[in-house]
Write a protein that holds these residues in place. Structure first.
Motif, PDB file in Angstrom:
ATOM      1  N   ALA A 175       0.796  -0.947   0.247  1.00  0.00           N
ATOM      2  CA  ALA A 175      -0.280  -0.434   0.084  1.00  0.00           C
ATOM      3  C   ALA A 175       1.200   1.251  -0.501  1.00  0.00           C
ATOM      4  CB  ALA A 175      -0.708  -0.041   1.252  1.00  0.00           C
ATOM      5  N   SER A 176       2.120   1.297   0.884  1.00  0.00           N
ATOM      6  CA  SER A 176       2.902   2.071   1.150  1.00  0.00           C
ATOM      7  C   SER A 176       3.522   2.722  -0.641  1.00  0.00           C
ATOM      8  CB  SER A 176       3.677   1.991   1.853  1.00  0.00           C
ATOM      9  OG  SER A 176       5.081   2.830   1.995  1.00  0.00           O
ATOM     10  N   GLY A 177       3.609   1.343  -1.400  1.00  0.00           N
ATOM     11  CA  GLY A 177       4.250   1.553  -2.885  1.00  0.00           C
ATOM     12  C   GLY A 177       3.735   1.833  -3.395  1.00  0.00           C
ATOM     13  N   LEU A 178       2.187   2.017  -2.864  1.00  0.00           N
ATOM     14  CA  LEU A 178       1.664   2.270  -4.651  1.00  0.00           C
ATOM     15  C   LEU A 178       1.075   3.733  -4.251  1.00  0.00           C
ATOM     16  CD1 LEU A 178      -0.931   1.183  -6.508  1.00  0.00           C
ATOM     17  CD2 LEU A 178      -1.976   0.779  -4.654  1.00  0.00           C
ATOM     18  N   MET A 179       1.234   4.066  -2.600  1.00  0.00           N
ATOM     19  CA  MET A 179       0.702   5.360  -2.672  1.00  0.00           C
ATOM     20  C   MET A 179       2.120   5.738  -2.787  1.00  0.00           C
ATOM     21  SD  MET A 179       1.473   7.678   1.358  1.00  0.00           S
ATOM     22  CE  MET A 179       2.753   6.733   0.882  1.00  0.00           C
ATOM     23  N   ALA A 180       3.203   6.078  -2.962  1.00  0.00           N
ATOM     24  CA  ALA A 180       4.294   6.496  -2.806  1.00  0.00           C
ATOM     25  C   ALA A 180       4.452   6.492  -5.026  1.00  0.00           C
ATOM     26  CB  ALA A 180       5.895   6.060  -2.952  1.00  0.00           C
ATOM     27  N   LEU A 181       3.899   5.669  -5.411  1.00  0.00           N
ATOM     28  CA  LEU A 181       4.332   5.820  -7.210  1.00  0.00           C
ATOM     29  C   LEU A 181       3.304   6.579  -7.832  1.00  0.00           C
ATOM     30  CD1 LEU A 181       4.008   2.169  -7.927  1.00  0.00           C
ATOM     31  CD2 LEU A 181       6.176   3.422  -8.213  1.00  0.00           C
ATOM     32  N   SER A 182       1.570   7.285  -6.979  1.00  0.00           N
ATOM     33  CA  SER A 182       0.607   7.533  -7.485  1.00  0.00           C
ATOM     34  C   SER A 182       1.300   9.239  -6.743  1.00  0.00           C
ATOM     35  CB  SER A 182      -0.413   7.026  -6.612  1.00  0.00           C
ATOM     36  OG  SER A 182      -0.807   5.700  -6.837  1.00  0.00           O
ATOM     37  N   LEU A 183       2.130   9.393  -5.531  1.00  0.00           N
ATOM     38  CA  LEU A 183       1.859  10.374  -5.618  1.00  0.00           C
ATOM     39  C   LEU A 183       3.331  10.839  -7.041  1.00  0.00           C
ATOM     40  CD1 LEU A 183       2.044  10.599  -2.083  1.00  0.00           C
ATOM     41  CD2 LEU A 183       0.302  11.252  -2.995  1.00  0.00           C
ATOM     42  N   SER A 184       4.237  10.159  -6.888  1.00  0.00           N
ATOM     43  CA  SER A 184       5.306  10.561  -7.885  1.00  0.00           C
ATOM     44  C   SER A 184       4.678  10.897  -9.491  1.00  0.00           C
ATOM     45  CB  SER A 184       6.225   9.629  -7.874  1.00  0.00           C
ATOM     46  OG  SER A 184       6.599   8.902  -6.896  1.00  0.00           O
ATOM     47  N   MET A 185       3.811   9.969  -9.563  1.00  0.00           N
ATOM     48  CA  MET A 185       3.253  10.227 -10.985  1.00  0.00           C
ATOM     49  C   MET A 185       2.880  11.473 -10.862  1.00  0.00           C
ATOM     50  SD  MET A 185       1.745   6.508 -10.504  1.00  0.00           S
ATOM     51  CE  MET A 185       0.455   6.555 -12.413  1.00  0.00           C
ATOM     52  N   GLY A 186       1.850  11.684 -10.305  1.00  0.00           N
ATOM     53  CA  GLY A 186       1.040  12.901 -10.614  1.00  0.00           C
ATOM     54  C   GLY A 186       2.070  14.582 -10.247  1.00  0.00           C
ATOM     55  N   LEU A 187       2.666  14.064  -9.472  1.00  0.00           N
ATOM     56  CA  LEU A 187       3.901  15.946  -9.026  1.00  0.00           C
ATOM     57  C   LEU A 187       5.181  15.404 -10.534  1.00  0.00           C
ATOM     58  CD1 LEU A 187       4.526  14.899  -4.988  1.00  0.00           C
ATOM     59  CD2 LEU A 187       2.882  16.605  -6.238  1.00  0.00           C
ATOM     60  N   CYS A 188       5.658  14.257 -10.592  1.00  0.00           N
ATOM     61  CA  CYS A 188       6.353  14.686 -12.396  1.00  0.00           C
ATOM     62  C   CYS A 188       5.607  15.196 -12.726  1.00  0.00           C
ATOM     63  CB  CYS A 188       6.771  12.540 -12.455  1.00  0.00           C
ATOM     64  SG  CYS A 188       8.258  12.869 -14.056  1.00  0.00           S
ATOM     65  N   ALA A 189       4.448  14.755 -13.412  1.00  0.00           N
ATOM     66  CA  ALA A 189       2.919  15.071 -14.278  1.00  0.00           C
ATOM     67  C   ALA A 189       3.236  16.433 -14.056  1.00  0.00           C
ATOM     68  CB  ALA A 189       1.750  14.216 -14.584  1.00  0.00           C
ATOM     69  N   ILE A 190       2.718  17.204 -13.131  1.00  0.00           N
ATOM     70  CA  ILE A 190       2.431  18.077 -12.720  1.00  0.00           C
ATOM     71  C   ILE A 190       3.612  19.148 -13.222  1.00  0.00           C
ATOM     72  CG2 ILE A 190       1.950  19.754 -10.746  1.00  0.00           C
ATOM     73  CD1 ILE A 190      -0.252  17.823  -9.948  1.00  0.00           C
ATOM     74  N   VAL A 191       4.699  19.110 -12.333  1.00  0.00           N
ATOM     75  CA  VAL A 191       6.089  19.734 -12.588  1.00  0.00           C
ATOM     76  C   VAL A 191       6.212  20.039 -13.963  1.00  0.00           C
ATOM     77  CG1 VAL A 191       8.186  19.477 -11.900  1.00  0.00           C
ATOM     78  CG2 VAL A 191       7.074  19.073 -10.196  1.00  0.00           C
ATOM     79  N   LEU A 192       6.160  18.692 -14.852  1.00  0.00           N
ATOM     80  CA  LEU A 192       6.835  18.589 -16.473  1.00  0.00           C
ATOM     81  C   LEU A 192       5.847  19.441 -16.746  1.00  0.00           C
ATOM     82  CD1 LEU A 192       8.365  15.422 -16.560  1.00  0.00           C
ATOM     83  CD2 LEU A 192       9.845  17.308 -16.806  1.00  0.00           C
ATOM     84  N   SER A 193       4.076  18.382 -16.968  1.00  0.00           N
ATOM     85  CA  SER A 193       3.633  19.986 -17.789  1.00  0.00           C
ATOM     86  C   SER A 193       3.105  21.347 -17.497  1.00  0.00           C
ATOM     87  CB  SER A 193       1.753  19.717 -17.611  1.00  0.00           C
ATOM     88  OG  SER A 193       2.296  17.792 -18.233  1.00  0.00           O
ATOM     89  N   LEU A 194       3.484  21.540 -16.159  1.00  0.00           N
ATOM     90  CA  LEU A 194       3.223  23.328 -16.354  1.00  0.00           C
ATOM     91  C   LEU A 194       4.988  24.240 -16.322  1.00  0.00           C
ATOM     92  CD1 LEU A 194       1.629  22.924 -12.855  1.00  0.00           C
ATOM     93  CD2 LEU A 194       1.016  24.076 -14.842  1.00  0.00           C
ATOM     94  N   LYS A 195       6.091  23.273 -16.703  1.00  0.00           N
ATOM     95  CA  LYS A 195       7.212  23.778 -16.961  1.00  0.00           C
ATOM     96  C   LYS A 195       8.082  23.261 -18.108  1.00  0.00           C
ATOM     97  CE  LYS A 195      11.428  25.185 -16.351  1.00  0.00           C
ATOM     98  NZ  LYS A 195      12.134  25.985 -15.637  1.00  0.00           N
TER      99      LYS A 195
END
Length: 396
Positions: free
Chosen positions: A43-63
């Motif tokens: 569950a921790s791994g699923l959470m960490a992956l989901s947060l990383s995916m979301g934050l990475c998409a937001i950062v790269l797309s806005l940048k």
């Protein structure tokens, strides 16, 4: 920048996030559990992956103001599911995740490594992936045999909805799985009431352990399938939609986010391909310069999903494992078909691809190293010998 937001981009972004999560999170949970993760660590791994995916998409797309969608490595999770438990437990797997993330970072900043991965013969890379996926694709059949009343509704939902809209086939199977759980399974007393204790985000730090078996058996195959099956196709989708951006920096950023999620049980995040097509296409916005908001809202959905990872994992644990494996197997049938066709298309590499596929699919482990590595090694040897023989000058 905010003026670029449109209802179209919001809807398409949320759809991409839902499809990306619903279609493959079962594979991720299956993979993490297979290499030794406890339910809490998974569950921790699923959470960490989901947060990383979301934050990475937001950062790269806005940048970059480009619709850069991020996904977890579904082929990598399938690889883990077939690797099995490794000596040293999940800590060794986490050490391998960290090494894989570092290799992804290096491939972005050091071009020779990126070229080396791209230089792996495509038939062998696809044959290895097909061999990894084969065993998981058996799960829907096994689920139907295990209990037709529980397994068949999942398969039928996937089949019927897939004829109407292929993109929604796996989410439909997931909804059928939820229906089967609610109406077809007798839960232990107070089981559903206890789910309330799982609402809090599951955060569990795993101290990594670095071993040779983890490096060769998990890190290297995970790196190869993530790059060959996710990152490189992800850049191709962007180019196909007229977004020409250097892939190296994108690889590096996904590697950094993979590195951040690894100590919490996440195996790898990377450029998306299927959801990237949703966010980069005309349905996201008529103006290509404004489609990046679709990827941003997709990232928002991933973050929300990650915060509920504990509840999702606890709910799924109440069902027989073969049912969620069936959903995972259905999610991978398309990937298996595509990789199998690509593996055997090239005639002069067909024998090498067959050896790679057979050795990988056999799932045998030698010296603690999984079959994916041995499959690629055996196929590579056949490929090398075949091409050396073909280049041999004719004798008098």
């Amino acid at each position: 920048m905010l003026r670029d937001i449109s209802p179209q981009s919001i809807f398409m972004g949320l759809l991409a996030g839902f499809v990306g999560s619903a279609s493959s999170f079962a594979v991720v949970l299956q993979g993490l559990t297979a290499v030794g993760a406890t339910p809490e660590q998974a569950a921790s791994g699923l959470m960490a992956l989901s947060l990383s995916m979301g934050l990475c998409a937001i950062v790269l797309s806005l940048k970059t103001r480009l619709p850069i969608s991020i996904a977890w490595s579904t082929p990598g999770a399938a690889l883990l599911a077939t690797s099995g438990a490794i000596d040293g437990g999940f800590a060794v797997a986490v050490g391998a995740f960290i090494i894989c993330a570092i290799l992804i970072i290096i491939s972005g900043v050091w071009k020779p490594l990126g070229r080396a991965v791209a230089g792996i013969p495509a038939p062998l890379a696809n044959a290895m992936l097909a061999g990894v996926l084969l065993g998981l694709c058996f799960a829907p059949v096994k689920a139907a045999a295990f209990d037709p009343l529980l397994g068949l509704p999942i398969v039928i939902a996937w089949l019927v909805v897939g004829r109407i809209n292929r993109l929604l086939a796996v989410p439909a199977a997931l909804l059928a799985f939820i229906g089967v759980m609610i109406f077809g399974i007798d839960f232990p007393p107070n089981a559903l009431a206890n789910l309330g204790n799982s609402i809090a985000p599951p955060v569990e730090f795993i101290m990594p352990d670095f071993t040779l078996a983890g490096l060769v058996g998990i890190a290297l195959p995970l790196f190869i399938v993530t790059m060959a099956s996710q990152n490189i196709p992800g850049t191709a989708v962007l180019r196909a939609n007229d977004y020409d951006t250097p892939p190296g920096p994108l690889f590096t950023v996904t590697g950094i986010f993979s590195l951040l999620s690894a100590p919490f049980g996440g195996h790898a995040v990377n450029l998306a391909a299927i959801t990237a097509a949703l966010c980069a296409g005309k349905d996201a916005h008529p103006d290509p310069a404004k489609r990046y908001w679709a990827a941003v809202f997709g990232g928002v959905f991933y973050i929300a999903f990650g915060l509920l990872a504990g509840l999702v994992t606890a709910f799924i644990s109440l069902a027989p494992s073969i049912l969620i494996e069936a959903v995972a197997g259905l999610a991978l049938i398309g990937a298996f078909a595509g990789s199998a066709v690509a593996a055997f298309r090239q005639e002069d590499a067909r024998e090498a691809a067959a050896v790679t596929f057979i050795v990988t699919a056999a799932g045998l482990t030698f010296y603690g190293i999984s079959g994916a590595f041995w499959g690629l090694l055996a196929g590579g040897l056949i490929y090398l010998l075949t091409h050396l023989r073909n280049r041999k000058p004719p004798t008098a």
